[in-house]
Design an enzyme around this catalytic site. Structure first.
Site, short mmCIF file in Angstrom:
data_model
loop_
_atom_site.label_atom_id
_atom_site.label_comp_id
_atom_site.label_asym_id
_atom_site.label_seq_id
_atom_site.Cartn_x
_atom_site.Cartn_y
_atom_site.Cartn_z
CD GLU A 91 0.64 1.67 7.28
OE1 GLU A 91 -0.17 0.76 7.52
OE2 GLU A 91 0.52 2.49 6.36
CG HIS B 40 0.07 -3.77 9.58
ND1 HIS B 40 -0.24 -2.48 9.92
CD2 HIS B 40 -0.06 -3.85 8.23
CE1 HIS B 40 -0.55 -1.80 8.82
NE2 HIS B 40 -0.45 -2.61 7.79
CE1 TYR C 10 -2.55 0.67 10.01
CE2 TYR C 10 -4.29 -0.34 8.70
CZ TYR C 10 -3.16 0.46 8.78
OH TYR C 10 -2.68 1.06 7.65
CD1 TRP D 233 1.07 -5.54 5.18
CD2 TRP D 233 0.21 -7.30 4.09
NE1 TRP D 233 -0.27 -5.28 4.92
CE2 TRP D 233 -0.81 -6.35 4.25
CE3 TRP D 233 -0.07 -8.50 3.43
CZ2 TRP D 233 -2.11 -6.55 3.78
CZ3 TRP D 233 -1.36 -8.71 2.96
CH2 TRP D 233 -2.37 -7.74 3.14
CB ALA E 281 -2.96 -9.36 6.18
#
Length: 652
Positions: free
Chosen positions: A549, A528, A552, A493, A495
């Site tokens: 994912e 990410h 972002y 991850w 963050a």
């Protein structure tokens, strides 16, 4: 349960406006799950009615030394020193005393998402609670709950072991951030509480919250919390070696269940994967989105701490299984080997890396007690069949750009229940298995010579964080150079929220790079990263369940593109690879900083007969556009249909 206790589907006569998600600008949409769940309830489906700063460590090098004589076993009844944050419960203790202890820890941890406290709650064999006085355990962040029996049936809790939604505001109750906790090796006889809370044992958690060796009796298991205000979303989880009755998936967007036995599974949302699961729903991807494998290609359950009738502690290491299904314990003792605790060095966060490496070099295994360890040179695992086991979400934090954990090209190493955090100075990697190779290719010229396909080095519940608790930087989170490695539940991850978060602040190029051959991943979550999230260079790779994912926070398209390709794929198989197989993979897009950004594809693979991918999807979470699912195949996902997947059942 009454429909008041489940989220309502959006009305057809107006657009659905997603609530706030993981951060105050993250949006997710699970109307399909909600509608299906409501339909199950209306049709009488099988659900019960709901009524500190890291310590300084030494830079000294470690020299090999002869193994010392093992220390004597503990006197009968004596407790080992597992440190101040391990609580060991005995069935002779009053229930009220145990309840007060677990309530106090829950009060500390239930909202402490990025804190430094760690807890392990261990239950000796026996029965806890009763119908008249149930034991209710709420599990917060950085908390482990585990039984100390040889079998999950050796410890029974009459009551609940629950994770509930966090209500960030009165009308924004979610489980999307419920990370970093675990439950293992015990029976929960669901008893007690009132109204809606009595309807199930709730495990409303998302990534990095595994359930292993759990036996649920007397009631349902719900993977969402439908007893709070909405929207009640949850996002991803992992269950293995467990037996349950009916399971309420509800709003869980994706989930992976391996080598277990379950009752009815209520519904699917985007990507529910079952591997070697007795009672799993039939293969039906994408409608509903169930991917079901009769067997798991290769599996090994996580090592676990046990206590025998003589009062002696050991660590049990389950055996490798091939083409496995069902639990390891229902039809007899779990196959494997038991290692006495005297063969472990029991480390504390105040220990230097020099001390830890000296003990490993002398032939000891390693038990990491709860806490945050400052690591300014690599902990080096060089001996075959070494076990490194963390208690209570033990966390290794890189200091001065160190690679916190390395494993040599040897077979049979088990690394379990360890979280590794990047530090402020960039690390080339957070964990490296096998010697780094020259170039990106694999094959016989580069293959390791000391690994064993029948005895793979295995990672269980190993989690990586770049940012979140603090500023972190690492080029790669996990680099696998050895052949014959098993990755059993990984969450890498970079963050998207917390402390030290930003495109130029918590930098991370790649999440996982696989250079070794014959590497299998069962439960791979990677999110990410700023370039390819996963790069697979080795041959004969296999992944069962992948969740991703894309980042972002790319500031603009110019900052997130390469070689004429917009963005970077979540899962990249090198062009040189001839054999690879994946079952059940999803890649999601949410470019909230610049919603005009496009990513060309979620999966990027060579087109060759030996590379086969099954049950793929992409999803838009509220911003940006993902143009294709895999290569140039698959319809785009955009804000025209937030939360509606684009599916590719098989490729090529």
């Amino acid at each position: 349960m009454p429909l008041a206790h489940v989220p309502h589907p959006p009305r057809a006569d107006r657009p659905y406006k997603p609530h706030l998600r993981r951060t105050q600008d993250r949006r997710r949409h699970v109307a399909g799950a909600v509608a299906l769940l409501a339909g199950l309830v209306a049709s009488g489906g099988s659900m019960a009615a709901a009524a500190p700063a890291a310590p300084a460590v030494s830079q000294a090098s470690v020299q090999q030394a002869p193994a010392p004589a093992a220390p004597p076993a503990l006197p009968q009844g004596a407790e080992p020193d597992f440190g101040p944050n391990v609580r060991i419960f005995d069935p002779s203790m009053p229930v009220a005393e145990i309840q007060a202890t677990v309530d106090s820890i829950a009060a500390e941890q239930v909202d402490d998402e990025m804190g430094s406290k760690r807890y392990s709650l261990l239950f000796k064999p026996g029965t806890y609670g009763s119908a008249e006085e149930p034991l209710i355990v709420q599990v917060g962040y950085s908390t482990e709950v585990a039984g100390l029996g040889a079998s999950p049936t050796d410890v029974t809790i009459n009551g609940h072991v629950d994770v509930y939604n966090r209500c960030l505001t009165a009308d924004n109750c979610i489980a999307l951030n419920n990370f970093w906790r675990s439950l293992s090796n015990l029976t929960i006889n669901v008893t007690g509480l009132e109204g809606c809370r009595s309807s199930a044992n709730f495990w409303a958690a998302s990534q990095a919250s595994p359930m292993r060796r759990i036996n649920i009796t007397g009631g349902n298991l719900s993977l969402m919390d439908y007893c709070t205000a909405g929207p009640q979303y949850a996002s991803g989880g992992f269950i293995s070696d467990s037996k349950t009755g009916d399971v309420i998936n509800g709003s869980q967007q994706q989930y992976f269940v391996r080598d277990s036995s379950i009752g009815n599974w209520s519904n699917g949302v985007w990507n529910q994967v079952f591997s070697g699961v007795d009672g799993a729903p039939a293969q039906s991807f994408p409608n509903p989105p169930y991917t079901t494998l009769a067997d798991t290609p290769i599996s090994r359950e996580k090592p676990y701490l046990t206590l025998d009738s003589a009062g002696q502690y050991s660590v049990f290491v389950p055996a490798v299984r091939v083409e496995s299904s069902g639990t390891t314990w229902e039809n007899g003792p779990t196959p494997g080997r038991s290692i006495p605790l005297s063969d472990f060095y029991v480390a504390s966060p105040s220990d230097s890396v020099k001390t830890i490496n000296s003990q490993l070099a002398r032939g000891r295994n390693l038990l990491l007690t709860p806490g945050v360890y400052g690591i300014d040179e690599s902990i080096e695992v060089k001996r075959a069949n070494t076990v490194v086991l963390g208690l209570g979400i033990a966390t290794l934090t890189a200091v001065n750009g160190a690679v916190p954990l390395t494993v040599a090209d040897v077979p049979g190493v088990d690394i379990a229940a360890v979280t590794i955090d990047a530090g402020e100075v960039n690390s080339p990697a957070l964990m490296r298995i096998g010697k780094a190779r020259q170039g990106e290719g694999s094959g016989s010229a580069n293959s390791a010579v000391h690994t064993d396909p029948a005895n793979p080095t295995t990672l269980h519940d190993v989690f990586f964080r770049i940012g979140g608790p603090h500023v972190g930087k690492a080029s790669v989170s996990l680099e696998v150079n050895s052949d014959n490695v098993l990755l059993d539940h990984i969450w890498a991850w970079r963050a998207d929220h917390g402390n030290g978060v930003g495109w130029t602040t918590n930098t991370g190029r790649n999440g996982v790079i696989i250079n070794g051959d014959n590497v299998t991943a069962t439960g791979l979550f990677v999110e990410h990263y700023q370039e390819y999230n996963v790069i697979w260079n080795g041959e004969n790779g296999r992944t069962v369940f992948f969740q991703n994912e894309l980042p972002y926070d790319a500031p603009n398209q110019a900052a997130w593109q390469h070689d004429g390709v917009l963005g970077w794929a979540g899962y990249k198989i090198a062009d040189s690879v001839k054999t690879h197989e994946l079952w059940g993979g999803g890649s999601y897009v949410y470019n909230n900083v610049d919603p005009t950004i496009h990513a060309t594809r979620g999966f990027e693979v060579p087109v060759t007969p030996g590379v086969k991918l099954h049950s793929l999807l992409t999803v838009n979470l509220g911003a940006g556009t993902l143009d294709h699912v895999i290569n140039d195949t698959g319809a785009p996902v955009s804000t025209d249909a937030v939360g509606v997947p684009s599916y590719v059942p098989s490729f090529p």
